[in-house]
Design an enzyme around this catalytic site. Structure first.
Site, PDB file in Angstrom:
ATOM      1  N   LYS A  43       1.143  -1.535   0.243  1.00 37.41           N
ATOM      2  CA  LYS A  43       0.000  -0.332  -0.281  1.00 37.41           C
ATOM      3  C   LYS A  43       0.869   1.234  -0.290  1.00 37.41           C
ATOM      4  O   LYS A  43       0.546   2.034  -0.766  1.00 37.41           O
ATOM      5  CB  LYS A  43      -0.220   0.107   1.601  1.00 37.41           C
ATOM      6  CG  LYS A  43      -1.618  -0.954   0.795  1.00 37.41           C
ATOM      7  CD  LYS A  43      -3.019  -0.557   2.546  1.00 37.41           C
ATOM      8  CE  LYS A  43      -3.497   0.768   3.048  1.00 37.41           C
ATOM      9  NZ  LYS A  43      -3.889   0.797   4.324  1.00 37.41           N
ATOM     10  N   GLN A  57       4.307   9.877   7.105  1.00 36.79           N
ATOM     11  CA  GLN A  57       3.112  10.220   6.311  1.00 36.79           C
ATOM     12  C   GLN A  57       3.288  12.056   6.346  1.00 36.79           C
ATOM     13  O   GLN A  57       3.888  12.504   4.989  1.00 36.79           O
ATOM     14  CB  GLN A  57       2.494   9.774   6.705  1.00 36.79           C
ATOM     15  CG  GLN A  57       1.570   8.533   6.625  1.00 36.79           C
ATOM     16  CD  GLN A  57      -0.124   8.274   7.325  1.00 36.79           C
ATOM     17  OE1 GLN A  57      -0.256   9.271   7.518  1.00 36.79           O
ATOM     18  NE2 GLN A  57      -0.424   7.390   7.011  1.00 36.79           N
ATOM     19  N   ASP A  90       2.365  -0.390  11.879  1.00 35.61           N
ATOM     20  CA  ASP A  90       1.519  -1.486  11.422  1.00 35.61           C
ATOM     21  C   ASP A  90       1.584  -2.677  12.395  1.00 35.61           C
ATOM     22  O   ASP A  90       0.281  -3.405  12.098  1.00 35.61           O
ATOM     23  CB  ASP A  90       1.347  -0.917  10.400  1.00 35.61           C
ATOM     24  CG  ASP A  90       1.468  -0.085   9.363  1.00 35.61           C
ATOM     25  OD1 ASP A  90      -0.415   0.592   9.928  1.00 35.61           O
ATOM     26  OD2 ASP A  90       1.678  -0.177   8.245  1.00 35.61           O
TER      27      ASP A  90
END
Length: 455
Positions: A23, A169, A340
């Site tokens: 992803k 991010q 994650d």
């Protein structure tokens, strides 16, 4: 059989398969292809709903996106060729989409709005608003949360920005904005390294990122710099399989004796592959074969290393305390590299001698759901002894889990971690909402899992 979110225990897992594209890499490849000046074909693009949202946003901004299964052809319009969208850009549940697209849109000469579902609109966005406003963009928000109304500026002002919270991010958002700044933009990161997919990807598309790493108190410091304005060059590439998805299969295979799994073409980026070291430190038999080099930033497509993973199931009795002898503690700089995978590692910890403690992970509170609370509640429902902290949790080890009704809370990683716990439990489990939410990252998860289960 896995059906209607009801899961029966498994005897072992056996099989060989490949995973959908990573992803994190897919998001970045699509964005940079759209900002390039030509056509880029992205093979094995992630099948997740999150990554489909990124493609939708880019289409609304004027890039031409053609998708044929897992192959995506993006005709870029250059960093100056994007156009104002007719409607708000709906990022769905994707934090990667909204935060990185904010960096792209900050350098455009038009107004745009980024929004998402209820979960995404509850997540913190000040971490990207602050640096982008320093670069000259004007951003209106709902108390630091989406929707984000962005009035871009060209050129943006170059900045040197130290992130208060280590975040790949945020780093990516600033570097993407830096492509449209007049001069040198730098991001300072303290603590352990965050994911470096953006740095690698920018290099693949022809824009080098200068990286400086050094140590001092209170820990390691890294600086990432890009010179703007910069023009990306279109390139083709294949996205490696998602290691964060592989973790669920690895954990189930490690716990169930007699298992033998081979997962091909998995991304082995050093900032993501630390989970392999953690599995091995806990006694799991995880092997890497046919791997590309991971010594530099030029290993394979999109500058990402990859290889095949093989997991031999030795059973829960083989799982042992971490080698560092710190009461099986995961904390500090390591957390950013495992963020994650932590819910899955908590499940694995219920089968490890001495259990597992996770600290310094308060970031889990502001994911798709409060992942600390959700993990604690589900493991307790299965009979595990779990202590909850504001920044983590502690599970007592080698617990005989029992089947229970579990709640995914609309979070894909909680759903998949719960499914693994159900496979090693006594009796049937039911996971509320699991089928609906796994599509965010891995819509094929239950089908692939069923294909390798032996009972």
């Amino acid at each position: 059989m896995i059906d209607d979110m009801r899961i029966q225990p498994a005897r072992r897992l056996r099989g060989r398969f490949a995973l959908p594209g990573d992803k994190s890499i897919s998001h970045r490849a699509a964005m940079m292809a759209a900002l390039s000046g030509g056509r880029s074909r992205i093979k094995n693009y992630a099948t997740s709903e999150d990554c489909a949202r990124t493609l939708s946003c880019l289409s609304q901004l004027g890039a031409v996106v053609e998708r044929d299964g897992a192959s995506v052809l993006v005709t870029g319009v250059g960093e100056r060729g994007l156009s104002a969208p007719a409607e708000p850009l709906d990022c769905g549940n994707s934090g990667s989409t909204i935060r990185m697209m904010a960096g792209v849109l900050a350098g455009q000469e038009f107004a745009s709005t980024l929004t998402g579902d209820d979960s995404l609109r509850a997540r913190p966005m000040r971490r990207v608003i602050e640096p982008l406003e320093l670069m000259g963009a004007r951003i209106s928000s709902q108390a630091g949360r989406a929707p984000l109304e962005i009035m871009g500026r060209r050129p943006l002002l170059p900045v040197t920005y130290e992130m208060p919270v280590a975040s790949a991010q945020v780093k990516s958002c600033i570097l993407l904005a830096g492509l449209m700044a007049e001069g040198r933009t730098s991001v300072i990161e303290r603590g352990g390294p965050t994911r470096d997919h953006t740095e690698r990807m920018l290099g693949w598309f022809g824009v080098p990122v200068e990286t400086t790493r050094y140590r001092n108190d209170p820990g390691s410091v890294s600086t990432f710099s890009v010179e703007g304005p910069a023009q990306l060059l279109a390139r083709d590439g294949t996205v490696p399989g998602d290691i964060s998805s592989a973790v669920f299969f690895m954990a189930a295979a490690a716990i169930l004796p007699g298992s033998e799994l081979e997962i091909t073409g998995v991304g082995l980026n050093p900032t993501r592959a630390r989970v392999l070291e953690t599995f091995r430190a806990l006694g799991a038999d995880v092997r890497v074969t046919d791997a590309t080099s991971n010594e530099g930033l030029d290993e394979g497509d999109f500058n990402e290393p990859s290889g095949d993973l093989k997991v031999i199931g030795l059973g829960a009795g083989s799982l042992s305390p971490l080698e560092d002898g710190r009461s099986n503690l995961l904390s500090g700089a390591l957390i950013a590299q495992l963020i994650d995978e932590l819910p899955m590692l908590a499940v694995l910890g219920t089968q490890v001698e001495g259990g597992l403690t996770i600290r310094d992970a308060s970031e889990l509170r502001v994911k798709e759901t409060d992942r600390i609370s959700a993990t604690v509640a589900n493991l307790r429902a299965m009979g595990a002894e779990v202590e909850e902290y504001e920044d983590g949790l502690a599970v007592a080890g080698q617990t005989r889990l029992r089947g229970a009704r579990l709640d995914a809370r609309g979070d894909h990683r909680i759903a998949m971690a719960s499914a693994v716990a159900a496979l090693v439990a006594d009796g049937e489990s039911e996971i509320e909402g699991a089928q609906e939410c796994v599509g965010v990252s891995f819509p094929e998860f239950f089908r692939v899992l069923e294909s390798v289960i032996e009972r």
